[in-house]
Enzyme design. Structure first.
Site, PDB file in Angstrom:
ATOM      1  N   GLY A  55      -8.931   4.673   6.859  1.00 36.18           N
ATOM      2  CA  GLY A  55      -8.585   6.080   7.065  1.00 36.18           C
ATOM      3  C   GLY A  55      -7.116   6.300   7.372  1.00 36.18           C
ATOM      4  O   GLY A  55      -6.549   7.313   6.996  1.00 36.18           O
ATOM      5  N   MET A 106     -11.887  -5.230   5.430  1.00 37.33           N
ATOM      6  CA  MET A 106     -11.038  -4.313   6.212  1.00 37.33           C
ATOM      7  C   MET A 106     -10.765  -4.933   7.577  1.00 37.33           C
ATOM      8  O   MET A 106     -11.694  -5.313   8.289  1.00 37.33           O
ATOM      9  CB  MET A 106     -11.738  -2.967   6.429  1.00 37.33           C
ATOM     10  CG  MET A 106     -11.851  -2.070   5.218  1.00 37.33           C
ATOM     11  SD  MET A 106     -10.325  -1.749   4.317  1.00 37.33           S
ATOM     12  CE  MET A 106      -9.308  -0.948   5.556  1.00 37.33           C
ATOM     13  N   ASP A 120      -7.049  -6.062   4.376  1.00 31.29           N
ATOM     14  CA  ASP A 120      -6.350  -4.770   4.384  1.00 31.29           C
ATOM     15  C   ASP A 120      -6.386  -4.158   5.772  1.00 31.29           C
ATOM     16  O   ASP A 120      -7.462  -3.880   6.309  1.00 31.29           O
ATOM     17  CB  ASP A 120      -7.059  -3.852   3.371  1.00 31.29           C
ATOM     18  CG  ASP A 120      -6.404  -2.481   3.224  1.00 31.29           C
ATOM     19  OD1 ASP A 120      -5.348  -2.237   3.825  1.00 31.29           O
ATOM     20  OD2 ASP A 120      -6.986  -1.660   2.482  1.00 31.29           O
ATOM     21  N   SER A 128       0.837  -1.202   0.000  1.00 31.67           N
ATOM     22  CA  SER A 128       0.000   0.000   0.000  1.00 31.67           C
ATOM     23  C   SER A 128       0.869   1.248   0.000  1.00 31.67           C
ATOM     24  O   SER A 128       1.669   1.478   0.908  1.00 31.67           O
ATOM     25  CB  SER A 128      -0.901   0.021   1.236  1.00 31.67           C
ATOM     26  OG  SER A 128      -1.416   1.336   1.402  1.00 31.67           O
ATOM     27  N   GLY A 180      -3.293  -3.550   9.162  1.00 29.88           N
ATOM     28  CA  GLY A 180      -2.619  -4.225  10.271  1.00 29.88           C
ATOM     29  C   GLY A 180      -1.975  -5.543   9.888  1.00 29.88           C
ATOM     30  O   GLY A 180      -1.676  -6.373  10.747  1.00 29.88           O
ATOM     31  N   MET A 238     -11.911   4.995  -0.832  1.00 27.22           N
ATOM     32  CA  MET A 238     -12.586   5.290   0.445  1.00 27.22           C
ATOM     33  C   MET A 238     -13.227   6.663   0.288  1.00 27.22           C
ATOM     34  O   MET A 238     -12.796   7.653   0.879  1.00 27.22           O
ATOM     35  CB  MET A 238     -11.561   5.251   1.593  1.00 27.22           C
ATOM     36  CG  MET A 238     -11.123   3.833   1.926  1.00 27.22           C
ATOM     37  SD  MET A 238      -9.605   3.785   2.901  1.00 27.22           S
ATOM     38  CE  MET A 238      -8.413   3.786   1.577  1.00 27.22           C
ATOM     39  N   HIS A 286      -8.334   1.521  -4.111  1.00 26.76           N
ATOM     40  CA  HIS A 286      -9.280   1.317  -3.008  1.00 26.76           C
ATOM     41  C   HIS A 286      -9.897   2.674  -2.712  1.00 26.76           C
ATOM     42  O   HIS A 286      -9.271   3.525  -2.084  1.00 26.76           O
ATOM     43  CB  HIS A 286      -8.488   0.750  -1.809  1.00 26.76           C
ATOM     44  CG  HIS A 286      -9.283   0.605  -0.562  1.00 26.76           C
ATOM     45  ND1 HIS A 286      -8.694   0.393   0.674  1.00 26.76           N
ATOM     46  CD2 HIS A 286     -10.625   0.632  -0.332  1.00 26.76           C
ATOM     47  CE1 HIS A 286      -9.643   0.299   1.604  1.00 26.76           C
ATOM     48  NE2 HIS A 286     -10.813   0.452   1.024  1.00 26.76           N
ATOM     49  N   HIS A 292      -1.415  -1.240  -4.262  1.00 25.53           N
ATOM     50  CA  HIS A 292      -2.679  -0.860  -3.633  1.00 25.53           C
ATOM     51  C   HIS A 292      -2.668   0.654  -3.408  1.00 25.53           C
ATOM     52  O   HIS A 292      -1.771   1.199  -2.769  1.00 25.53           O
ATOM     53  CB  HIS A 292      -2.800  -1.612  -2.308  1.00 25.53           C
ATOM     54  CG  HIS A 292      -4.098  -1.431  -1.605  1.00 25.53           C
ATOM     55  ND1 HIS A 292      -5.249  -2.121  -1.959  1.00 25.53           N
ATOM     56  CD2 HIS A 292      -4.440  -0.647  -0.546  1.00 25.53           C
ATOM     57  CE1 HIS A 292      -6.234  -1.764  -1.145  1.00 25.53           C
ATOM     58  NE2 HIS A 292      -5.773  -0.865  -0.284  1.00 25.53           N
ATOM     59  N   ASP A 312      -4.637   3.777  -1.934  1.00 27.43           N
ATOM     60  CA  ASP A 312      -5.672   4.167  -0.979  1.00 27.43           C
ATOM     61  C   ASP A 312      -6.119   5.603  -1.196  1.00 27.43           C
ATOM     62  O   ASP A 312      -5.426   6.543  -0.814  1.00 27.43           O
ATOM     63  CB  ASP A 312      -5.128   4.026   0.447  1.00 27.43           C
ATOM     64  CG  ASP A 312      -5.029   2.579   0.869  1.00 27.43           C
ATOM     65  OD1 ASP A 312      -6.062   1.883   0.808  1.00 27.43           O
ATOM     66  OD2 ASP A 312      -3.934   2.147   1.251  1.00 27.43           O
ATOM     67  N   MET A 367      -8.613   8.594  -0.378  1.00 23.82           N
ATOM     68  CA  MET A 367      -9.490   9.031   0.727  1.00 23.82           C
ATOM     69  C   MET A 367      -9.972  10.448   0.472  1.00 23.82           C
ATOM     70  O   MET A 367      -9.202  11.301   0.050  1.00 23.82           O
ATOM     71  CB  MET A 367      -8.699   9.030   2.037  1.00 23.82           C
ATOM     72  CG  MET A 367      -8.085   7.699   2.358  1.00 23.82           C
ATOM     73  SD  MET A 367      -7.179   7.798   3.911  1.00 23.82           S
ATOM     74  CE  MET A 367      -6.476   6.155   3.967  1.00 23.82           C
TER      75      MET A 367
HETATM   76  C1  DX5 Z   1      -6.421   2.014   5.526  1.00 25.10           C
HETATM   77  C2  DX5 Z   1      -5.956   1.586   4.153  1.00 25.10           C
HETATM   78  C3  DX5 Z   1      -4.900   0.583   4.169  1.00 25.10           C
HETATM   79  C4  DX5 Z   1      -3.628   1.013   4.835  1.00 25.10           C
HETATM   80  C5  DX5 Z   1      -3.030  -0.177   5.484  1.00 25.10           C
HETATM   81  O1  DX5 Z   1      -7.457   2.889   5.379  1.00 25.10           O
HETATM   82  O2  DX5 Z   1      -7.044   1.070   3.411  1.00 25.10           O
HETATM   83  O3  DX5 Z   1      -4.630   0.108   2.847  1.00 25.10           O
HETATM   84  O4  DX5 Z   1      -2.684   1.559   3.960  1.00 25.10           O
HETATM   85  O5  DX5 Z   1      -1.964   0.248   6.238  1.00 25.10           O
HETATM   86  P1  DX5 Z   1      -1.228  -0.696   7.251  1.00 25.10           P
HETATM   87  O6  DX5 Z   1      -0.710  -1.852   6.462  1.00 25.10           O
HETATM   88  O7  DX5 Z   1      -0.160   0.163   7.781  1.00 25.10           O
HETATM   89  O8  DX5 Z   1      -2.243  -1.117   8.280  1.00 25.10           O
HETATM   90 ZN    ZN Z   2      -6.601   0.068   1.420  1.00 17.02          ZN
END
Ligand code: DX5
Ligand code: ZN
Length: 220
Positions: free
Chosen positions: A138, A133, A168, A4, A170, A64, A62, A29, A31, A33
């Site tokens: 976020g 998720m 996705d 990501s 953690g 969001m 992705h 990936h 992200d 937002m």
């Molecule tokens: C969170 C994103 C994730 C994020 C994951 O909103 O959708 O893709 O980048 O980050 P890590 O891998 O650090 O949890």
């Molecule tokens: Zn993501």
């Protein structure tokens, strides 16, 4: 593995993308937002467009955002190969699936940690990917919510071989094994790759752990 970009050093984005691409990452990936659906703003169309000209990776966007119907086209035009939208933002998921497909991209649907599988029942058979998720969307760097593994397991039992099951949030060396055992096949990781001094070594370790756990599971 789907690194990501959110956790990359934005002052040298291209270099960071090239490092994981040369190390064999096939999916990037992205992200996106909007500050409405999630309480954060990341990056959008121009960043994806610039990277597109320099990378052959599969661009997995992705979204969001509260209005994927309005913006999907711009992301596909910018170079996204795939669009994942959140089920929480739409009353008409089938129309969104049809729209994204008509743009020439593959389609995924995403579930927040407490959103039930029943919310995607009507489109489960027609999407290319389901994204579960394992943190609240976020922000990167949050702790893995292991409760979602129940959903991963159920989805993996119900989805076809042609469909991807992505997780996705953690994902790190301590959590990736349990996600693989539950049946996830695509692992998004930000901090656990780009946040490490050696992103390539970090990504390879994650890949080995996921494969090892999946193989052990299939033999048991
Ligand atoms: C969170 C994103 C994730 C994020 C994951 O909103 O959708 O893709 O980048 O980050 P890590 O891998 O650090 O949890
Ligand atoms: Zn993501």
């Amino acid at each position: 593995m789907a690194p990501s970009l959110l956790a990359a050093d934005f002052s040298r984005l291209y270099e960071q993308v090239a490092v994981v691409e040369e190390a064999g990452a096939e999916i990037l990936h992205l992200d996106v937002m909007d500050g409405h659906f999630v309480p954060n703003i990341s990056f959008g169309v121009p960043v994806i467009e610039s990277l597109r000209s320099r990378s052959k990776m599969f661009f997995d966007a992705h979204l969001m955002i509260t209005e994927p119907m309005r913006y999907a086209e711009a992301f596909v035009k910018a170079g996204a190969d795939h669009i994942t939208f959140h089920i929480e933002v739409t009353e008409e998921p089938q129309a969104l699936v049809d729209h994204i497909r008509s743009l020439g991209a593959s389609v995924g649907v995403c579930l927040n940690p407490t959103t039930p599988i029943s919310s995607i029942e009507s489109i489960l058979a027609v999407v290319d990917l389901v994204l579960v998720m394992s943190v609240w969307p976020g922000f990167g760097g949050q702790a893995f919510i292991s409760d979602v593994l129940r959903k991963v397991k159920e989805l993996s039992e119900r989805m076809g071989d042609h469909q991807r099951l992505q997780i996705d949030g953690g994902i790190d060396p301590n959590t990736i094994g349990s996600a693989a055992v539950a049946g996830a096949d695509t692992f998004v990781a930000g901090s656990a790759i780009f946040g490490k001094p050696d992103p390539v070594e970090a990504m390879q370790l994650l890949r080995r752990l996921a494969q090892g756990s999946a193989v052990a599971q299939s033999k048991s």
